[in-house]
Design a protein around this motif. Structure first.
Motif: not given
Length: 247
Positions: A149-150, A168-174, A214-216, A218-222
């Protein structure tokens, strides 16, 4: 000017601004983060700084350095705008920055630093306590590569704040910026063949139950096991490997 500073007495002043003038809260952050200490560095005679209590001196130094870093970022960005948008000549730019039209080397170095700043990126190695590392895939194509993420550092961002925001934007992790540890800086070829992109990598740990979505951008997170980070783009796999010293 959006910020009004009125000197009320010989040793007092009032600073006023509207919320619309500070949409990102940077003026407020500067005040809360030690503007008084930073200004103290200007008020204490240089010869007297050595006699200040060492802990107080450390506070003054830290606040002054933070203000200096923030202003330096903005000076670099405004220098790029003055040159590329306003068409300011090197001589005029030098005079604006230093008061002397002969200091063109200073103008050029500030401009070059601003251009590097605009190409700067950040990435985060977000590792769960169970050893899994967060990865994102930005393209919809099946062969799109996984990355950390970045994203890009804003013109007036600090890399640390940008890293927390992009995570946070790409993965929702704060993750609060202070929880990010700098892992190093990597240089990679940019889209411009004559330019180099610099990415600052950060490392953070999160609980094993942390969920990512997945947020803005990002199509997919893993969550990748450590022995599968080879699926990341090569530089990012190298970054992950470098952060094992933190575990």
């Amino acid at each position: 000017m959006p910020v009004s500073v009125s000197r009320t007495t010989g040793t007092a002043a009032t600073v006023v601004w509207e919320p619309a003038d500070d949409p990102e809260g940077r003026i407020a952050q500067t005040l809360d983060a030690g503007l008084a200490e930073a200004l103290t560095a200007l008020g204490v005679p240089a010869a007297d700084l050595a006699s200040v209590d060492q802990f107080e001196r450390a506070k003054i130094l830290r606040a002054a350095a933070a203000l200096h870093a923030e202003l330096t970022r903005r000076i670099r960005y405004m220098t790029v705008i003055a040159r590329n948008v306003d068409g300011m000549t090197w001589g005029t730019l030098a005079s604006t920055l230093t008061g002397s039209s002969h200091a063109r080397s200073t103008a050029r170095s500030t401009y070059d630093a601003g251009m590097r700043q605009l190409r700067a990126t950040v990435h985060v190695v977000c590792r769960r306590d169970d050893g899994y590392v967060l990865a994102v895939r930005r393209g919809e194509e099946p062969d799109a590569r996984w990355t950390l993420p970045g994203g890009h550092v804003g013109p007036c961002d600090s890399p640390l704040v940008a890293a927390a925001r992009e995570l946070e934007t790409e993965t929702g992790v704060q993750v609060a910026p202070p929880a990010l540890m700098e892992a190093g800086v990597w240089s990679t070829p940019g889209r411009d063949p004559n330019a180099v992109d610099n990415t600052t990598a950060y490392y953070t740990r999160v609980p094993a139950h942390t969920v990512a979505t997945a947020g803005d951008g990002a199509a997919e997170v893993r969550w990748l096991p450590l022995d599968e980070t080879y699926v990341l783009v090569p530089t990012h796999d190298e970054i992950v490997a470098s952060t094992r010293r933190f575990s």
